[in-house]
Scaffold this active site. Structure first.
Site: not given
Length: 459
Positions: A155, A206, A227, A261, A358
């Site tokens: 990221a 995501s 994942e 997550c 979420e």
């Protein structure tokens, strides 16, 4: 430009010019060459590098933990624990990878038969910011042990962490180009996935980004492990130890400032014990210290980015507007940094944002169920399927209920957590494939059948 900022203050930490196409091409060529040599080394010659990675991580724990805290705001105590978990995972695969990848003979009357596990090649890892070391090493330790190479596209708000994990691998004695960090923009990823020097791709992130990467990899028929998001249920039945459940629930929701997550997000509680649970949960959440993430006593630091906080607050407001009850928090504080207080929403129902979506931050949604059947139905009423927790004193019933909860992992009387000994991954929109355990190390291996007949001679 790739820019790193401190989420506790908003101040800039570093900036990096993205690598040019020519630089990326050179990295890909070098990585493919390094992996071709690495795969020819016996696994017992590769695993000592993993043990050395563990040593390097522990030796640099304070430096690396401080970097995590500075770039994404994780409380320093949790950042140190993240580095330790990475080291433990490296040690686990150093010990167990040879057995997990050992040839498996298969009985045959006519020939010598076996199943063997060969490396695939160079694997591209597209990783998120929330566990900037752990997400990489839980992939890299088994992948490198299996004889593959690794490219990291991290990221873009944690570029210093991305460079630091490359440093760890190099300091541990891995071939120089076997594991490389790509400092690139998002629009460059598709071309790398399509490049023939890349054999497979793994992504943690995501669901929306996972669908994009999956389609890009599928277009060139490359293996993927995804994942993705989660809206994990934490089910508390009427016969549970309610106080223990509430104490664990607070940790399961607010660890990493709720930005995971696999955090518990929807707390589904039988009505008979709901008031007791809500009171205990709210009191424990209110006691969490919010503040400077470099303070070892801080439990709730800033969220990683301002837009993430804004999106979370919008979910809270929409949920309250739909009829939920606020028992704690729910307001954006004044002052610098991207802080959001521990927030508790009671009487949340399907159709409300905090139940259907979420929630990636320090917000807990509590839903009351009339009985166990409704509790399980509510737990499964989600498009996600990563983890689930179930609290009950009836372990025989628990064993049955674990089989009907839609999740990649179910933890009874505990909180969901990853463990290098156990496979980790989800179903539905939480992705597919597995990391960790024996299943994880074989994801990026070619499961090959070898059949050898005795040599024949003709008279």
């Amino acid at each position: 430009m790739i820019v790193s900022s401190n989420p506790a203050t908003g101040t800039e930490l570093s900036r990096h010019t993205p690598q040019t196409p020519q630089e990326v091409d050179g990295i890909l060529t070098a990585a493919a060459s390094a992996q071709a040599a690495w795969r020819r080394r016996a696994i017992t010659d590769r695993t000592p590098v993993l043990r050395e990675m563990a040593r390097v991580l522990r030796e640099g724990k304070e430096k690396y933990a401080a970097l995590i805290t500075a770039e994404m705001g994780k409380p320093i105590t949790e950042a140190r624990a993240e580095i330790e978990k990475c080291a433990m995972t490296c040690e686990y695969y150093a010990e167990h990878a040879p057995a997990q990848l050992a040839d498996r003979p298969v009985a045959s009357d006519a020939a010598e038969s076996a199943v063997v596990y060969d490396p695939l090649g160079v694997v591209l890892a597209v990783m998120p910011w929330n566990y900037p070391f752990w997400q990489f090493f839980r992939f890299a330790a088994p992948t490198l042990a299996a004889g593959n190479g690794a490219l990291l596209k991290h990221a873009n708000n944690v570029p210093q962490c991305a460079l630091a994990v490359e440093e760890v691998v190099h300091k541990a004695g891995a071939p120089e180009d076997l594991c490389r960090t790509l400092l690139i923009e998002v629009d460059q990823v598709a071309g790398i996935i399509a490049d023939p020097r890349v054999a497979a791709v793994t992504l943690t992130g995501s669901t929306e980004v996972g669908a994009i990467v999956a389609s890009q990899a599928a277009a060139v028929l490359k293996k993927q492990v995804l994942e993705l998001g989660g809206s994990d249920p934490f089910v508390v039945l009427a016969d549970a130890d309610v106080m223990a459940a509430a104490a664990t629930a607070v940790k399961a929701r607010y660890v990493n400032v709720g930005q995971s997550c696999v955090n518990a997000k929807r707390f589904i509680v039988e009505e008979a014990v709901a008031d007791e649970f809500v009171a205990a949960f709210t009191a424990a959440a209110a006691a969490l210290k919010v503040g400077d993430p470099t303070d070892p006593d801080t439990a709730i630091g800033p969220m990683a980015r301002a837009n993430l906080r804004d999106a979370l607050h919008d979910q809270v407001r929409r949920t309250l507007d739909a009829g939920a009850v606020l028992t704690l928090g729910g307001e954006v504080p004044d002052g610098p940094g991207y802080y959001y207080p521990p927030t508790v929403l009671d009487h949340v129902r399907p159709g409300m944002a905090a139940f259907d979506e979420e929630t990636f931050g320090p917000v807990a949604a509590i839903t009351r169920a009339a009985d166990v059947d409704e509790a399980i139905a509510l737990a499964n009423r989600t498009e996600y399927g990563l983890g689930a927790a179930l609290w009950t004193s009836d372990l025989e019933r628990a064993r049955c209920l674990t089989r009907v909860l839609d999740a990649g992992a179910v933890f009874v009387n505990g909180m969901v957590a990853s463990d290098p000994r156990l496979p980790f991954g989800g179903i539905k929109k939480s992705g597919y494939g597995r990391e960790l355990g024996a299943e994880g190390i074989r994801e990026f291996a070619n499961t090959k059948t070898v059949w050898i007949s005795p040599a024949r001679t003709t008279a």
